[in-house]
Design a protein around this motif. Sequence first.
Motif, PDB file in Angstrom:
ATOM      1  N   SER A  66      11.643  60.093  36.461  1.00 26.21           N
ATOM      2  CA  SER A  66      11.804  61.185  37.408  1.00 26.21           C
ATOM      3  C   SER A  66      11.492  62.516  36.732  1.00 26.21           C
ATOM      4  CB  SER A  66      13.227  61.200  37.971  1.00 26.21           C
ATOM      5  OG  SER A  66      14.150  61.401  36.917  1.00 26.21           O
ATOM      6  N   GLY A  67      11.202  63.507  37.531  1.00 23.28           N
ATOM      7  CA  GLY A  67      10.917  64.847  37.017  1.00 23.28           C
ATOM      8  C   GLY A  67       9.673  64.866  36.156  1.00 23.28           C
ATOM      9  N   MET A  68       9.711  65.685  35.100  1.00 17.82           N
ATOM     10  CA  MET A  68       8.556  65.809  34.213  1.00 17.82           C
ATOM     11  C   MET A  68       8.355  64.562  33.342  1.00 17.82           C
ATOM     12  SD  MET A  68       7.160  68.496  35.126  1.00 17.82           S
ATOM     13  CE  MET A  68       5.922  68.714  33.902  1.00 17.82           C
ATOM     14  N   GLY A  69       9.367  63.713  33.258  1.00 16.25           N
ATOM     15  CA  GLY A  69       9.250  62.480  32.483  1.00 16.25           C
ATOM     16  C   GLY A  69       8.680  61.320  33.287  1.00 16.25           C
ATOM     17  N   ARG A  70       8.352  61.566  34.530  1.00 18.88           N
ATOM     18  CA  ARG A  70       7.789  60.513  35.382  1.00 18.88           C
ATOM     19  C   ARG A  70       6.431  60.073  34.838  1.00 18.88           C
ATOM     20  NH1 ARG A  70       7.751  60.720  41.845  1.00 18.88           N
ATOM     21  NH2 ARG A  70       6.867  58.655  42.160  1.00 18.88           N
ATOM     22  N   ARG A  71       6.203  58.767  34.779  1.00 19.64           N
ATOM     23  CA  ARG A  71       4.967  58.218  34.210  1.00 19.64           C
ATOM     24  C   ARG A  71       4.289  57.295  35.208  1.00 19.64           C
ATOM     25  NH1 ARG A  71       5.815  61.519  30.593  1.00 19.64           N
ATOM     26  NH2 ARG A  71       6.089  61.070  28.411  1.00 19.64           N
ATOM     27  N   GLN A  72       2.950  57.243  35.110  1.00 14.38           N
ATOM     28  CA  GLN A  72       2.164  56.326  35.923  1.00 14.38           C
ATOM     29  C   GLN A  72       0.940  55.918  35.115  1.00 14.38           C
ATOM     30  OE1 GLN A  72       0.790  57.839  39.707  1.00 14.38           O
ATOM     31  NE2 GLN A  72       1.044  55.805  40.589  1.00 14.38           N
ATOM     32  N   VAL A  73       0.624  54.626  35.117  1.00 12.88           N
ATOM     33  CA  VAL A  73      -0.506  54.108  34.347  1.00 12.88           C
ATOM     34  C   VAL A  73      -1.621  53.700  35.308  1.00 12.88           C
ATOM     35  CG1 VAL A  73      -1.270  52.318  32.744  1.00 12.88           C
ATOM     36  CG2 VAL A  73       1.015  53.288  32.515  1.00 12.88           C
ATOM     37  N   GLU A  74      -2.818  54.185  35.007  1.00 16.69           N
ATOM     38  CA  GLU A  74      -4.016  53.811  35.750  1.00 16.69           C
ATOM     39  C   GLU A  74      -4.854  52.937  34.824  1.00 16.69           C
ATOM     40  OE1 GLU A  74      -7.863  56.030  37.758  1.00 16.69           O
ATOM     41  OE2 GLU A  74      -6.238  57.220  36.922  1.00 16.69           O
ATOM     42  N   ARG A  75      -5.265  51.761  35.311  1.00 20.14           N
ATOM     43  CA  ARG A  75      -5.961  50.801  34.469  1.00 20.14           C
ATOM     44  C   ARG A  75      -7.252  50.341  35.126  1.00 20.14           C
ATOM     45  NH1 ARG A  75      -1.450  47.690  33.455  1.00 20.14           N
ATOM     46  NH2 ARG A  75      -0.814  48.516  31.495  1.00 20.14           N
ATOM     47  N   THR A  76      -8.313  50.253  34.333  1.00 19.71           N
ATOM     48  CA  THR A  76      -9.555  49.646  34.787  1.00 19.71           C
ATOM     49  C   THR A  76      -9.876  48.509  33.831  1.00 19.71           C
ATOM     50  OG1 THR A  76     -10.351  51.750  35.645  1.00 19.71           O
ATOM     51  CG2 THR A  76     -11.986  50.037  35.302  1.00 19.71           C
ATOM     52  N   PHE A  77      -9.964  47.316  34.383  1.00 18.56           N
ATOM     53  CA  PHE A  77     -10.291  46.136  33.585  1.00 18.56           C
ATOM     54  C   PHE A  77     -11.637  45.635  34.057  1.00 18.56           C
ATOM     55  CE2 PHE A  77     -10.099  41.945  31.863  1.00 18.56           C
ATOM     56  CZ  PHE A  77      -9.371  42.138  30.708  1.00 18.56           C
ATOM     57  N   LYS A  78     -12.569  45.467  33.119  1.00 13.82           N
ATOM     58  CA  LYS A  78     -13.943  45.126  33.465  1.00 13.82           C
ATOM     59  C   LYS A  78     -14.447  43.992  32.592  1.00 13.82           C
ATOM     60  CE  LYS A  78     -16.390  48.995  34.327  1.00 13.82           C
ATOM     61  NZ  LYS A  78     -17.335  50.098  34.092  1.00 13.82           N
ATOM     62  N   PHE A  79     -15.065  42.992  33.209  1.00 15.88           N
ATOM     63  CA  PHE A  79     -15.788  41.956  32.485  1.00 15.88           C
ATOM     64  C   PHE A  79     -17.268  42.240  32.663  1.00 15.88           C
ATOM     65  CE2 PHE A  79     -11.961  39.267  32.927  1.00 15.88           C
ATOM     66  CZ  PHE A  79     -11.869  38.825  31.626  1.00 15.88           C
TER      67      PHE A  79
END
Length: 171
Positions: A66-79
């Motif tokens: 929450s707040g400024m410590g909120r995190r989100q990961v965006e991932r691209t996996f490619k073969f």
Amino acid sequence: MGRFRDWRTGTRYPDEGVEPLARSHVEAALFALNDPDKPYRVRTALAEEKADVVAEWHMLEPSWGSGMGRRQVERTFKFRIRLDGGAHEVRVCADVRETTRAGDPPTRVVARRHGKGPRTRVKSWRGSYKKGPDGRRQRVDDFRFDSNDLRDPLQEVVLTSGWTWRGTHKP
């Protein structure tokens, strides 16, 4: 030495007696994996990708904190897949790109990771454990990602077509 190297690169061979199909049939079978219900897509590679076929999975994990410590990961996996009709083998290079963002909403980039190679695997899970109807503790998934959910169908198509699946660092 050969078996160890095959294990390290993720090389798989078709069953004995399976007659190799033509390159066009293998390519068509790979494109046939596309489905609106699947989270990934298989497409023809662009010129700068140095491959024939690309299987790509782009996903955004649910944010946490929450707040400024909120995190989100965006991932691209490619073969990135190169088809070698002469040797009846498919050379595959996995490419993973991760970007972690922070804030509320998550916009500030705090970390980037990139990896590639023959045996790159990514797993991610978010959920909890709750008491089930039988009174035992059960795992409840809120979010689950495993890159093998993309690799396994690709590999099955290649092997049932009588071709060899060979992992490389460069396709």
